[in-house]
Design an enzyme around this catalytic site. Structure first.
Site, PDB file in Angstrom:
ATOM      1  N   HIS A 108       0.836  -1.202   0.000  1.00  0.00           N
ATOM      2  CA  HIS A 108       0.000   0.000   0.000  1.00  0.00           C
ATOM      3  C   HIS A 108       0.872   1.254   0.000  1.00  0.00           C
ATOM      4  CE1 HIS A 108      -0.338   0.662   4.690  1.00  0.00           C
ATOM      5  NE2 HIS A 108       0.896   0.574   4.292  1.00  0.00           N
ATOM      6  N   CYS A 117       5.911   6.159   4.455  1.00  0.00           N
ATOM      7  CA  CYS A 117       4.710   5.363   4.132  1.00  0.00           C
ATOM      8  C   CYS A 117       3.979   5.930   2.914  1.00  0.00           C
ATOM      9  CB  CYS A 117       3.763   5.306   5.321  1.00  0.00           C
ATOM     10  SG  CYS A 117       4.479   4.450   6.726  1.00  0.00           S
ATOM     11  N   HIS A 166       4.868   0.131  -0.425  1.00  0.00           N
ATOM     12  CA  HIS A 166       5.686  -0.769   0.399  1.00  0.00           C
ATOM     13  C   HIS A 166       4.772  -1.860   0.925  1.00  0.00           C
ATOM     14  CE1 HIS A 166       3.910   2.073   3.235  1.00  0.00           C
ATOM     15  NE2 HIS A 166       3.925   1.077   4.083  1.00  0.00           N
ATOM     16  N   ASP A 221      -5.043 -10.574  -0.309  1.00  0.00           N
ATOM     17  CA  ASP A 221      -3.732 -11.216  -0.214  1.00  0.00           C
ATOM     18  C   ASP A 221      -2.935 -11.039  -1.515  1.00  0.00           C
ATOM     19  OD1 ASP A 221      -1.713 -12.712   1.019  1.00  0.00           O
ATOM     20  OD2 ASP A 221      -2.462 -14.592   0.167  1.00  0.00           O
ATOM     21  N   HIS A 222      -1.692 -10.558  -1.371  1.00  0.00           N
ATOM     22  CA  HIS A 222      -0.796 -10.301  -2.507  1.00  0.00           C
ATOM     23  C   HIS A 222      -1.379  -9.270  -3.483  1.00  0.00           C
ATOM     24  CE1 HIS A 222       1.186 -13.758  -0.793  1.00  0.00           C
ATOM     25  NE2 HIS A 222       2.250 -13.463  -1.511  1.00  0.00           N
ATOM     26  N   GLU A 276      -0.531  -4.579  11.702  1.00  0.00           N
ATOM     27  CA  GLU A 276       0.206  -4.160  10.509  1.00  0.00           C
ATOM     28  C   GLU A 276       1.670  -4.574  10.645  1.00  0.00           C
ATOM     29  OE1 GLU A 276      -0.572  -0.475   7.816  1.00  0.00           O
ATOM     30  OE2 GLU A 276       0.757   0.145   9.434  1.00  0.00           O
TER      31      GLU A 276
END
Ligand SMILES: [Zn+2]
Length: 138
Positions: A14, A33, A39, A79-80, A124
């Site tokens: 994200h 971020c 990242h 996911d991914h 996270e």
């Protein structure tokens, strides 16, 4: 009343970014971020359901069924993936861990077949997480 928790993991990338602000303002707010290339994180999602034990099964909710619901409604979709661009229900959402848990709650709250969605905890990192109990409990 018993509280049943299923823990599941997913990996995603994200960029923390508010489109109403300039790149400079975003960098001041979100620092690295807000790196334009994004990242990644290895997230851990804990979903807690509460309810009474069913006499017939001895379960509040079958863990296999709970795992399947979480996988189908959330994990398979994130996911991914790039959380800024690849996930329908996150389009337009700044994917902070807070906003992710709010969005995940909406995806799951009416899908629990036995018991009631009580709490979500989203990690996270190993040391950073958010708890959410739904609006009605605030
Ligand atoms: Zn991040």
């Amino acid at each position: 009343m018993l509280y049943i928790t299923k823990k599941m993991v997913f990996s995603a990338s994200h960029r923390l970014y508010n489109p109403l602000l300039s790149d400079e303002e975003n960098f001041i707010l979100f620092d690295k971020c807000s790196n334009p290339s994004g990242h990644g994180h290895n997230y851990t999602l804990e979903v807690t359901v509460n309810g009474e034990v069913q006499e017939k099964t001895g379960y509040v909710i079958d863990m296999k069924k709970l795992k399947y619901i979480i996988k189908k409604e959330i994990i398979d979709k994130v996911d991914h993936k790039n959380l800024n661009s690849d996930v329908d229900f996150l389009i337009g959402v700044n994917p902070t861990v807070e906003n992710l848990v709010l969005s995940f709650w909406k995806m799951l709250e009416n899908k629990i077949s036995n018991g009631r969605l009580y709490k979500m905890r989203l990690y996270e990192t190993d040391s950073s997480f958010v708890d959410y109990y739904g609006n009605e409990k605030i």
